[in-house]
Design a protein around this motif. Structure first.
Motif, mmCIF file in Angstrom:
data_model
loop_
_atom_site.group_PDB
_atom_site.id
_atom_site.type_symbol
_atom_site.label_atom_id
_atom_site.label_comp_id
_atom_site.label_asym_id
_atom_site.label_seq_id
_atom_site.Cartn_x
_atom_site.Cartn_y
_atom_site.Cartn_z
ATOM 1 N N UNK A 66 0.823 -1.197 0.000
ATOM 2 C CA UNK A 66 0.000 0.000 0.000
ATOM 3 C C UNK A 66 0.868 1.263 0.000
ATOM 4 N N UNK A 67 1.924 1.272 0.794
ATOM 5 C CA UNK A 67 2.799 2.439 0.807
ATOM 6 C C UNK A 67 3.553 2.595 -0.509
ATOM 7 N N UNK A 68 3.855 1.486 -1.159
ATOM 8 C CA UNK A 68 4.502 1.544 -2.462
ATOM 9 C C UNK A 68 3.561 2.144 -3.501
ATOM 10 N N UNK A 69 2.274 1.893 -3.339
ATOM 11 C CA UNK A 69 1.283 2.386 -4.284
ATOM 12 C C UNK A 69 1.057 3.894 -4.168
ATOM 13 N N UNK A 70 1.431 4.495 -3.049
ATOM 14 C CA UNK A 70 1.248 5.932 -2.891
ATOM 15 C C UNK A 70 2.167 6.686 -3.843
ATOM 16 N N UNK A 71 1.627 7.675 -4.464
ATOM 17 C CA UNK A 71 2.430 8.496 -5.356
ATOM 18 C C UNK A 71 1.792 9.871 -5.446
ATOM 19 N N UNK A 72 2.418 10.747 -6.180
ATOM 20 C CA UNK A 72 1.871 12.086 -6.345
ATOM 21 C C UNK A 72 0.508 12.035 -7.008
ATOM 22 N N UNK A 73 0.320 11.079 -7.890
ATOM 23 C CA UNK A 73 -0.973 10.959 -8.567
ATOM 24 C C UNK A 73 -2.087 10.721 -7.554
ATOM 25 N N UNK A 74 -1.859 9.865 -6.577
ATOM 26 C CA UNK A 74 -2.883 9.587 -5.571
ATOM 27 C C UNK A 74 -2.992 10.726 -4.561
ATOM 28 N N UNK A 75 -1.870 11.299 -4.183
ATOM 29 C CA UNK A 75 -1.893 12.310 -3.130
ATOM 30 C C UNK A 75 -2.357 13.676 -3.613
ATOM 31 N N UNK A 76 -2.091 14.011 -4.872
ATOM 32 C CA UNK A 76 -2.428 15.339 -5.376
ATOM 33 C C UNK A 76 -3.392 15.248 -6.556
ATOM 34 N N UNK A 77 -3.002 14.531 -7.590
ATOM 35 C CA UNK A 77 -3.772 14.511 -8.826
ATOM 36 C C UNK A 77 -5.167 13.951 -8.675
ATOM 37 N N UNK A 78 -5.308 12.840 -7.986
ATOM 38 C CA UNK A 78 -6.622 12.229 -7.824
ATOM 39 C C UNK A 78 -7.531 13.108 -6.987
ATOM 40 N N UNK A 79 -6.996 13.704 -5.933
ATOM 41 C CA UNK A 79 -7.806 14.603 -5.111
ATOM 42 C C UNK A 79 -8.268 15.812 -5.904
ATOM 43 N N UNK A 80 -7.410 16.349 -6.749
ATOM 44 C CA UNK A 80 -7.797 17.481 -7.585
ATOM 45 C C UNK A 80 -8.875 17.105 -8.581
ATOM 46 N N UNK A 81 -8.757 15.918 -9.163
ATOM 47 C CA UNK A 81 -9.768 15.462 -10.121
ATOM 48 C C UNK A 81 -11.109 15.240 -9.430
ATOM 49 N N UNK A 82 -11.080 14.681 -8.225
ATOM 50 C CA UNK A 82 -12.320 14.465 -7.475
ATOM 51 C C UNK A 82 -12.966 15.800 -7.129
ATOM 52 N N UNK A 83 -12.175 16.767 -6.711
ATOM 53 C CA UNK A 83 -12.704 18.087 -6.365
ATOM 54 C C UNK A 83 -13.301 18.765 -7.597
ATOM 55 N N UNK A 84 -12.590 18.658 -8.733
ATOM 56 C CA UNK A 84 -13.049 19.305 -9.964
ATOM 57 C C UNK A 84 -14.354 18.688 -10.458
ATOM 58 N N UNK A 85 -14.429 17.365 -10.454
ATOM 59 C CA UNK A 85 -15.614 16.676 -10.963
ATOM 60 C C UNK A 85 -16.767 16.658 -9.962
#
Length: 108
Positions: A66-85
Motif C-alpha cells: 500500500x505504501x509503495x502504491x502511494x504516489x503524487x498521482x494519488x496524493x495530489x492529482x486524484x484529489x484534484x480530479x475528485x474536487x473538480x468533478x
C-alpha cells in the motif's frame, strides 16, 4: 549544423544513447557483482524471494504494497480530479485498490 561535439545530424542523439547504454551497463554489472559478494547463494535461496524468507506476516507485506502504491498521482492529482468533478468515484477506486492489494498479499 555543427554542435559543440563536432557532430552533424543525429550524432548528438547517438552520443546520448551510447552514453546511456554504457552507464546502464556499468551500473548493472557493478550491482550484479556487489550483490554476489554481499549475498552469497545458498541451497535454499529460492525461499528468499518470497516474503523475506517467509518470515514476514501478511500485515507487513500489505502495508508495504500500500505504501509503495502511494504516489503524487494519488496524493495530489486524484484529489484534484475528485474536487473538480465533484464525483467520489476516485475515492472508491483507491479504496478497492487498497483492499485488492491486501487480499493479494494475504493470498499470495
Amino acid at each position: 549544423g555543427n554542435n559543440d561535439f563536432g557532430l552533424r545530424g543525429h550524432g548528438l542523439l547517438a552520443l546520448h544513447v551510447s552514453t546511456f547504454l554504457v552507464w546502464t551497463t556499468f551500473v548493472a554489472v557493478a550491482t550484479y557483482f556487489i550483490c554476489k559478494k554481499m549475498f552469497p547463494s545458498r541451497g535454499d535461496a529460492s525461499a528468499d524471494y518470497f516474503s523475506g524468507g517467509r518470515q514476514l506476516t501478511w500485515v507487513i507485506i500489505s502495508g508495504s504494497l500500500m505504501l509503495t502504491n502511494l504516489s503524487t498521482e494519488q496524493l495530489v492529482g486524484l484529489n484534484g480530479a475528485i474536487y473538480k468533478d465533484g464525483c467520489l468515484a476516485g475515492t472508491g477506486w483507491e479504496t478497492f485498490a487498497a483492499l485488492a492489494m491486501c487480499a493479494t498479499s494475504a493470498i499470495f
